[in-house]
Design a protein around this motif. Structure first.
Motif, mmCIF file in Angstrom:
data_model
loop_
_atom_site.group_PDB
_atom_site.id
_atom_site.type_symbol
_atom_site.label_atom_id
_atom_site.label_comp_id
_atom_site.label_asym_id
_atom_site.label_seq_id
_atom_site.Cartn_x
_atom_site.Cartn_y
_atom_site.Cartn_z
ATOM 1 N N ALA A 278 5.175 11.375 2.525
ATOM 2 C CA ALA A 278 4.275 10.995 1.424
ATOM 3 C C ALA A 278 3.459 12.164 0.911
ATOM 4 O O ALA A 278 2.711 12.033 -0.062
ATOM 5 N N ASN B 122 0.837 -1.206 0.000
ATOM 6 C CA ASN B 122 0.000 0.000 0.000
ATOM 7 C C ASN B 122 0.867 1.249 0.000
ATOM 8 O O ASN B 122 0.542 2.249 -0.668
ATOM 9 N N ILE C 264 -2.220 13.396 2.140
ATOM 10 C CA ILE C 264 -2.938 12.143 2.005
ATOM 11 C C ILE C 264 -4.426 12.407 2.234
ATOM 12 O O ILE C 264 -4.821 12.994 3.249
ATOM 13 N N ALA D 21 5.934 5.685 -2.325
ATOM 14 C CA ALA D 21 5.573 6.166 -3.674
ATOM 15 C C ALA D 21 6.373 7.407 -4.038
ATOM 16 O O ALA D 21 6.353 7.833 -5.188
ATOM 17 N N LYS E 164 2.202 1.960 -3.458
ATOM 18 C CA LYS E 164 1.189 2.482 -4.379
ATOM 19 C C LYS E 164 0.728 3.897 -4.009
ATOM 20 O O LYS E 164 0.611 4.763 -4.874
ATOM 21 N N TYR E 165 0.484 4.106 -2.708
ATOM 22 C CA TYR E 165 -0.186 5.359 -2.324
ATOM 23 C C TYR E 165 0.527 6.146 -1.224
ATOM 24 O O TYR E 165 0.157 7.301 -0.986
ATOM 25 N N GLY E 166 1.531 5.548 -0.581
ATOM 26 C CA GLY E 166 2.077 6.194 0.598
ATOM 27 C C GLY E 166 3.517 6.599 0.468
ATOM 28 O O GLY E 166 3.996 7.044 -0.579
ATOM 29 N N PRO F 99 -9.263 7.730 2.532
ATOM 30 C CA PRO F 99 -10.185 7.065 1.595
ATOM 31 C C PRO F 99 -11.582 6.949 2.211
ATOM 32 O O PRO F 99 -11.743 6.906 3.434
#
Length: 529
Positions: free
Chosen positions: A481, A446, A484, A454, A449-451, A487
């Motif tokens: 990161a 994760n 954020i 990345a 990909k997104y944190g 989600p």
């Protein structure tokens, strides 16, 4: 000879009797005044034969004396022959005796008398030994003891059983047992010794071999890897034990030798059989020639149970029934066996769980990917994470793995230079290792990909500590990161992590999508179950 002597004596007696009668007749015929004082030769014609008879009497007496002289000569000859034979027997007894006889002048210390056995045994001639200092015959190691023995003899008049070593002419040693008494002169002063040397070389050699055998036996027993005890069946207690036995039962040798097998065993064995009855059966089997081998529960001086493997065998003994017991502490063997059993159970359990988990991962990955390429990468990553945890478990024989080791194995592919791992020493149980490794894998995926992973400046720190109640407080914190956006619903990787922590591991998890990356706090069970 005896017949001749008797004949002469008879003739002499007859002559004496006739002479006496003639003298009596002369007394009656001539009167007392003119009669001779004893029978003699007279000029009376009728009595001249009486004088001849008297002369015959004298001759018979001379012949009798000569016969007696011949008899004495014969007796002397017989006595001389008997003496010669006696001397021959003495020489044979003394000179050829099995022991060595010798006599030493006390003042000079020299040999003055010896027998043939001493000569032949030492290999010298009689001439070489007579007059030789006795000290020259002793080995160097025995000379001091020989001097002490001589002083003892001067003080007490005798010594017995003194063992010395003498040297043959060839230099070969000879062990002798010495017995000696003193010979005194008319003033009571000790002038010589009367000494016997008995060859004890064979006996001493046998004794040395016996001592060497005993030392070898003791060395074998004392340095044997197992505990060894010897039981006198009739006496009802141990009569020998090595150091390993004293360590096994935690008592000194004297205390152990006062015990018997029943006193060092619980009342019942693990199979609920009476220790006394079972031990008696095994001992009887050994006495009849068997070598029973069996597992036995002993009790040491502290009352601690000590599982052992016992092997019994009868020892040769002339007047006792002895049984040797070899005892091997199998505590570690039993633990290994129990670990193996647990491992097999755990392996069976984990294989079933892993098949279930792989099936779940397969379905979860299929549902979360839209292409075959994406599915392959995601599924392969999860399988590899499982494989790493299984490798770690295999190295410890499924005894559990340290948390730090699991974190390093799983997160290494993502670059440990950007991931900090630190925490207390704690071992995770085998049932926790695999799901925990998958949680770390999902969190790292994760982050890629997104944190934090990345971006080029992103970083992850994994920290944990032990808390009261034997729990682990673990924090996964990402930084670098950027912004954020929380989600609206968790992705499949996060949902998988939450399910593994709460249902597989039995812990709790809190997620916070703060600025800079995900912050995750987990509470996990610590240690082995």
């Amino acid at each position: 000879m005896m017949e001749r002597r008797r004949l002469l004596r008879s003739f002499a007696v007859l002559g004496a009797s006739l002479a006496a009668l003639c003298w009596l007749a002369a007394l009656l015929f001539f009167g007392a005044e003119q009669a001779p004082a004893r029978p003699v030769l007279v000029t009376v014609g009728c009595l001249s034969w009486i004088a001849c008879l008297a002369c015959g009497w004298r001759i018979a007496g001379e012949l009798d004396e000569r016969a007696e002289s011949d008899e004495r000569t014969s007796e002397l000859r017989l006595l001389n022959e008997a003496l010669r034979q006696s001397e021959a027997r003495y020489v044979d007894l003394y000179d050829r005796a099995p022991d060595m006889y010798l006599s030493v002048d006390v003042e000079t210390g020299r040999l003055v008398e010896l027998n043939g056995t001493l000569v032949s045994t030492l290999g010298y001639s009689r001439h070489e030994l007579l007059g030789r200092p006795i000290s020259e015959l002793y080995a160097e190691s025995s000379r001091a003891r020989a001097r002490e023995s001589l002083e003892d003899l001067k003080r007490t008049g005798a010594v017995a059983g003194v063992e010395l070593q003498v040297l043959r002419k060839s230099g070969a040693p000879l062990d002798v047992s010495v017995n000696a008494t003193a010979i005194r002169d008319e003033n009571g002063r000790i002038v010589r010794t009367r000494t016997i040397w008995r060859d004890v070389t064979d006996r001493r050699s046998a004794e040395r071999r016996l001592r060497e055998s005993e030392r070898r036996y003791r060395t074998l027993v004392e340095h044997a890897p197992e505990a060894i005890v010897v039981l006198d069946v009739d006496a009802g207690h141990f009569v020998d034990a090595n150091q390993n036995a004293t360590r096994l039962f935690k008592m000194d040798r004297e205390g152990l030798l006062r015990r018997n097998p029943f006193e060092l065993s619980p009342e019942l064995q693990p199979n609920h059989r009476s220790s006394r009855q079972a031990a008696a059966g095994y001992i009887e089997e050994a006495l009849t020639g068997g070598t029973p081998t069996f597992e036995w529960e002993h009790v040491d001086a502290d009352g601690t149970s000590v599982p052992c493997e016992v092997r019994l065998v009868r020892l040769p003994a002339q007047d006792r029934r002895l049984v040797r017991g070899s005892l091997t502490d199998i505590t570690e063997r039993r633990r290994t066996r129990e670990r193996r059993q647990r491992m097999m159970f755990e392996l069976d359990h984990r294989v079933k769980n892993n098949l279930t988990l792989v099936t779940a991962l397969l379905e979860h990955t299929l549902a979360g990917t839209s292409t075959m390429d994406e599915f392959s990468r995601a599924f392969a990553g999860r399988i590899q994470a499982m494989a790493k945890t299984h490798d770690a478990l295999a190295l410890t024989r499924w005894e559990g793995v340290e948390l730090a080791q699991i974190a390093e194995r799983v997160l290494a592919p993502y670059g440990l230079g950007r991931i900090g791992i630190d925490g207390a020493d704690v071992t995770l149980s085998p049932s926790v290792v695999t799901p925990f490794g998958l949680v770390l894998h999902e969190l790292a995926t994760n982050a890629v990909k997104y944190g934090a992973l990345a971006t080029e400046r992103g970083r992850i720190d994994v920290r944990w500590s032990l808390t009261p109640g034997d729990r682990i407080d673990l924090v996964w914190k990402e930084s670098g990161a950027g912004e954020i956006t929380p989600p609206t619903e968790y992705g499949r990787g996060i949902r998988l992590s939450v399910g593994l922590v709460e249902y597989e591991i039995g812990g709790s998890i809190e997620l916070d999508f703060a600025t800079g990356g995900l912050s995750c706090r987990m509470n996990l069970p610590a240690g082995l179950p």
